[in-house]
Design a protein around this motif. Structure first.
Motif, PDB file in Angstrom:
ATOM      1  N   ILE A 427       0.828  -1.209   0.000  1.00  0.00           N
ATOM      2  CA  ILE A 427       0.000   0.000   0.000  1.00  0.00           C
ATOM      3  C   ILE A 427       0.860   1.256   0.000  1.00  0.00           C
ATOM      4  CG2 ILE A 427      -1.670   1.330   1.367  1.00  0.00           C
ATOM      5  CD1 ILE A 427      -2.821  -1.379   2.313  1.00  0.00           C
ATOM      6  N   SER A 428       1.859   1.287   0.871  1.00  0.00           N
ATOM      7  CA  SER A 428       2.679   2.495   0.995  1.00  0.00           C
ATOM      8  C   SER A 428       3.494   2.769  -0.257  1.00  0.00           C
ATOM      9  CB  SER A 428       3.612   2.379   2.206  1.00  0.00           C
ATOM     10  OG  SER A 428       4.552   1.327   2.023  1.00  0.00           O
ATOM     11  N   GLU A 429       3.875   1.730  -0.998  1.00  0.00           N
ATOM     12  CA  GLU A 429       4.701   1.916  -2.186  1.00  0.00           C
ATOM     13  C   GLU A 429       3.886   2.072  -3.470  1.00  0.00           C
ATOM     14  OE1 GLU A 429       7.831  -0.984  -2.527  1.00  0.00           O
ATOM     15  OE2 GLU A 429       8.153  -1.034  -0.341  1.00  0.00           O
ATOM     16  N   ASN A 430       2.570   1.904  -3.390  1.00  0.00           N
ATOM     17  CA  ASN A 430       1.723   1.986  -4.588  1.00  0.00           C
ATOM     18  C   ASN A 430       0.431   2.740  -4.274  1.00  0.00           C
ATOM     19  OD1 ASN A 430       3.146  -0.103  -6.591  1.00  0.00           O
ATOM     20  ND2 ASN A 430       3.111  -1.022  -4.547  1.00  0.00           N
ATOM     21  N   GLN A 431       0.572   3.937  -3.724  1.00  0.00           N
ATOM     22  CA  GLN A 431      -0.601   4.667  -3.217  1.00  0.00           C
ATOM     23  C   GLN A 431      -1.580   5.054  -4.319  1.00  0.00           C
ATOM     24  OE1 GLN A 431       0.392   7.809  -0.465  1.00  0.00           O
ATOM     25  NE2 GLN A 431       2.022   6.614   0.485  1.00  0.00           N
ATOM     26  N   ASP A 432      -1.074   5.417  -5.485  1.00  0.00           N
ATOM     27  CA  ASP A 432      -1.980   5.808  -6.562  1.00  0.00           C
ATOM     28  C   ASP A 432      -2.827   4.628  -7.035  1.00  0.00           C
ATOM     29  OD1 ASP A 432      -1.082   8.396  -6.487  1.00  0.00           O
ATOM     30  OD2 ASP A 432       0.386   8.141  -8.098  1.00  0.00           O
ATOM     31  N   GLU A 433      -2.199   3.446  -7.146  1.00  0.00           N
ATOM     32  CA  GLU A 433      -2.945   2.255  -7.549  1.00  0.00           C
ATOM     33  C   GLU A 433      -3.957   1.849  -6.483  1.00  0.00           C
ATOM     34  OE1 GLU A 433      -3.185  -0.026 -10.204  1.00  0.00           O
ATOM     35  OE2 GLU A 433      -2.362   1.696 -11.259  1.00  0.00           O
ATOM     36  N   VAL A 434      -3.531   1.867  -5.239  1.00  0.00           N
ATOM     37  CA  VAL A 434      -4.413   1.466  -4.136  1.00  0.00           C
ATOM     38  C   VAL A 434      -5.608   2.407  -4.043  1.00  0.00           C
ATOM     39  CG1 VAL A 434      -4.572   1.226  -1.626  1.00  0.00           C
ATOM     40  CG2 VAL A 434      -2.582   0.314  -2.842  1.00  0.00           C
ATOM     41  N   LYS A 435      -5.406   3.668  -4.381  1.00  0.00           N
ATOM     42  CA  LYS A 435      -6.500   4.644  -4.347  1.00  0.00           C
ATOM     43  C   LYS A 435      -7.652   4.211  -5.250  1.00  0.00           C
ATOM     44  CE  LYS A 435      -7.450   9.574  -4.993  1.00  0.00           C
ATOM     45  NZ  LYS A 435      -6.887  10.885  -5.426  1.00  0.00           N
ATOM     46  N   LYS A 436      -7.333   3.537  -6.363  1.00  0.00           N
ATOM     47  CA  LYS A 436      -8.380   3.073  -7.282  1.00  0.00           C
ATOM     48  C   LYS A 436      -9.305   2.065  -6.597  1.00  0.00           C
ATOM     49  CE  LYS A 436      -5.354   3.454 -11.352  1.00  0.00           C
ATOM     50  NZ  LYS A 436      -4.686   2.668 -12.433  1.00  0.00           N
ATOM     51  N   ILE A 437      -8.714   1.146  -5.847  1.00  0.00           N
ATOM     52  CA  ILE A 437      -9.505   0.121  -5.155  1.00  0.00           C
ATOM     53  C   ILE A 437     -10.319   0.743  -4.034  1.00  0.00           C
ATOM     54  CG2 ILE A 437      -9.347  -1.935  -3.689  1.00  0.00           C
ATOM     55  CD1 ILE A 437      -9.048  -2.476  -6.659  1.00  0.00           C
ATOM     56  N   VAL A 438      -9.704   1.656  -3.286  1.00  0.00           N
ATOM     57  CA  VAL A 438     -10.418   2.329  -2.198  1.00  0.00           C
ATOM     58  C   VAL A 438     -11.628   3.079  -2.746  1.00  0.00           C
ATOM     59  CG1 VAL A 438     -10.266   4.140  -0.453  1.00  0.00           C
ATOM     60  CG2 VAL A 438      -8.381   2.521  -0.732  1.00  0.00           C
ATOM     61  N   GLU A 439     -11.451   3.804  -3.840  1.00  0.00           N
ATOM     62  CA  GLU A 439     -12.561   4.545  -4.441  1.00  0.00           C
ATOM     63  C   GLU A 439     -13.663   3.609  -4.925  1.00  0.00           C
ATOM     64  OE1 GLU A 439     -10.683   6.862  -7.451  1.00  0.00           O
ATOM     65  OE2 GLU A 439     -10.139   8.501  -6.082  1.00  0.00           O
ATOM     66  N   MET A 440     -13.275   2.464  -5.481  1.00  0.00           N
ATOM     67  CA  MET A 440     -14.265   1.499  -5.949  1.00  0.00           C
ATOM     68  C   MET A 440     -15.150   1.030  -4.796  1.00  0.00           C
ATOM     69  SD  MET A 440     -13.693  -2.221  -7.802  1.00  0.00           S
ATOM     70  CE  MET A 440     -13.369  -3.164  -6.297  1.00  0.00           C
ATOM     71  N   PHE A 441     -14.549   0.692  -3.669  1.00  0.00           N
ATOM     72  CA  PHE A 441     -15.322   0.204  -2.527  1.00  0.00           C
ATOM     73  C   PHE A 441     -16.188   1.310  -1.929  1.00  0.00           C
ATOM     74  CE2 PHE A 441     -12.507  -3.420  -2.734  1.00  0.00           C
ATOM     75  CZ  PHE A 441     -13.322  -4.456  -2.309  1.00  0.00           C
ATOM     76  N   PHE A 442     -15.645   2.513  -1.826  1.00  0.00           N
ATOM     77  CA  PHE A 442     -16.415   3.602  -1.236  1.00  0.00           C
ATOM     78  C   PHE A 442     -17.585   4.020  -2.123  1.00  0.00           C
ATOM     79  CE2 PHE A 442     -13.977   4.181   2.453  1.00  0.00           C
ATOM     80  CZ  PHE A 442     -14.616   5.140   3.227  1.00  0.00           C
ATOM     81  N   GLN A 443     -17.413   3.907  -3.424  1.00  0.00           N
ATOM     82  CA  GLN A 443     -18.471   4.320  -4.336  1.00  0.00           C
ATOM     83  C   GLN A 443     -19.569   3.267  -4.464  1.00  0.00           C
ATOM     84  OE1 GLN A 443     -16.426   5.130  -8.003  1.00  0.00           O
ATOM     85  NE2 GLN A 443     -15.405   6.967  -7.221  1.00  0.00           N
TER      86      GLN A 443
END
Length: 462
Positions: A427-443
């Motif tokens: 997560i810490s080394e790939n924050q931009d990619e992880v943001k995609k998954i977080v947004e998917m779940f929140f949306q």
């Protein structure tokens, strides 16, 4: 009879240098009325081949032929089905009426052993409501099939058989049948019971429903063989929750190594909870064998294995560990000392591409959530993990160092390969990619959003 079988098997081995696969025992009897059930139970667990024959006599008492005895399915041990149900009622009178109607309906459907757990919720928005939680003793597929055949119209029965034939796993066939056996004519029953809400339930839901202080005024209404003073209410509820291996996600169980039944129960639970997790399943079984070969008296296994790595990553992006797969195995020696092993997903440094993963395994974001709803994502979870550079590993702490382990018979070896990382480092080394998954779940997942929001609030982070 059973004593005699063991006696003659031992005599054979004492006289001849043979293996158990080298001989077969034949049990013959004129009368099998009281013998068939214990014989069938013995055959199922016998370490050597055993068959039975019924001696047929003529009027002179002479043997005319011997008919082979077909082994029957032995009586099952207590095993609560994963397919459960929950009803809500406005008041106590409605609940009592619902209990009467529903229990009669279950009996008419052919079910004999089941429970209804009455309770009231402590949740503010459910104050004053009354609930019934239904769970049944699981039957075999053939037993369910017979009950369904006896009550369903022929066309509906054909549809049921067609549906079952499309399922590949026996446990899924049994689960569907456990629902279908009583769901016939349910619309009429539901209209009679004055329930204002009902929903399907399962062990994981039960774990949250019956969590500490969440239910009050609990009363277990028992039917059939559950009417037994030797089975405590707490035991029934814990088995509904699946704490002893019924859950597909959680396990918390201890086995004494001197007890074959306890070990067998633990192994069955391991096969169940790690059905899609080959790495931890094989390692934990190796640790059981290791414990048996060493001077040990007990082994305790606790785990959470949800097979949903995308949800795990999205949760850990906030620091929430409730979706994180975890394993702990503790082996207790005869001198009271213990040896502890623990597991978590290990990351090899591969850069993730979540867009490609969603497209490859689920077609689109909606496809993921549909797959999750039906549990189909669990089968592909290991492939998703591989694409992310993740694997299930088991470790041991030696002093200040943590090492990946390999079980080799009666010894434990430590892998010289360094541990590169974990999900937090991914997560810490790939924050931009992880943001995609977080947004998917929140949306798209209100349940996830509510869990994370409540946790952040409880932790004082928002």
């Amino acid at each position: 009879m059973i004593t005699g079988i063991y006696k003659y098997a031992a005599l054979i081995r004492s006289r001849y240098l043979v293996k158990n696969v080298d001989y077969k025992l034949l049990v013959l009897s004129v009368e099998w009325h009281e013998l068939r059930t214990p014989f069938s139970e013995f055959v199922k667990h016998a370490p050597y081949e055993v068959s039975g024959g019924k001696i047929v006599l003529n009027e002179k008492g002479e043997v005319t032929k011997i008919n082979e005895i077909a082994v029957i399915e032995p009586p099952a041990q207590r095993q609560i089905s994963r397919r459960q149900f929950l009803w809500r009622f406005q008041d106590k009178k409605s609940l009592e009426k619902g209990l009467s109607v529903l229990s009669k309906h279950m009996v008419n459907a052919g079910l004999k052993d089941f429970v209804f757990v009455e309770s009231q919720s402590t949740e503010l928005f459910l104050t004053g409501k009354f609930f019934l939680y239904f769970a049944q003793q699981e039957l075999s597929l053939s037993e369910y099939d017979l009950l369904i055949y006896n009550q369903m119209p022929s066309e509906e029965y054909k549809e049921y058989k067609a549906k079952i034939s499309e399922l590949s796993e026996y446990v899924d066939k049994v689960g569907e049948s456990a629902d279908d056996v009583w769901i016939t004519d349910y619309s009429r029953i539901y209209s009679e019971i004055s329930s204002d809400h009902s929903e399907i339930a399962y062990p994981e839901k039960a774990a949250d429903w019956f969590a500490k202080d969440k239910q009050v005024n609990i009363k277990v209404h028992r039917f059939g063989r559950f009417v037994d003073e030797h089975i405590d209410d707490d035991v029934i509820i814990s088995e509904i929750i699946g704490e002893e291996g019924l859950s597909d996600y959680k396990l918390d169980l201890t086995a004494q190594l001197s007890s074959r039944p306890q070990l067998d129960a633990l192994i069955r639970a391991i096969d169940n909870v790690f059905y899609f997790n080959n790495d931890w399943r094989s390692c934990v079984k190796d640790l059981i064998a290791y414990a048996e070969r060493s001077n040990s008296v007990a082994i305790h296994v606790s785990t959470f294995s949800n097979e949903d790595i995308l949800r795990t990553i999205a949760g850990l992006a906030f620091g929430y560990t409730g979706f994180l797969p975890q394993l702990k195995v503790e082996i207790t020696r005869s001198n009271g000392e213990s040896e502890v092993f623990f597991g978590f997903p290990e990351w090899d440094g591969t850069a993730p591409n979540f867009d490609k993963i969603i497209e490859s395994y689920f077609e689109n974001k909606t496809g993921y959530f549909l797959s999750h709803h039906f549990g189909e994502n669990r089968a592909s979870n290991i492939d998703v993990m591989n694409d992310l550079g993740l694997q299930y590993s088991v470790f041991s702490q030696q002093g200040d160092s943590v090492s990946r382990i390999r079980v080799q018979g009666s010894s434990i070896s430590f892998s010289p390969k360094p541990i590169k990382g974990s999900i937090p480092s991914l997560i810490s080394e790939n924050q931009d990619e992880v943001k995609k998954i977080v947004e998917m779940f929140f949306q798209m997942d209100s349940g996830f959003r509510n869990i994370i929001g409540s946790w952040l609030e409880d932790e004082g982070l928002i």
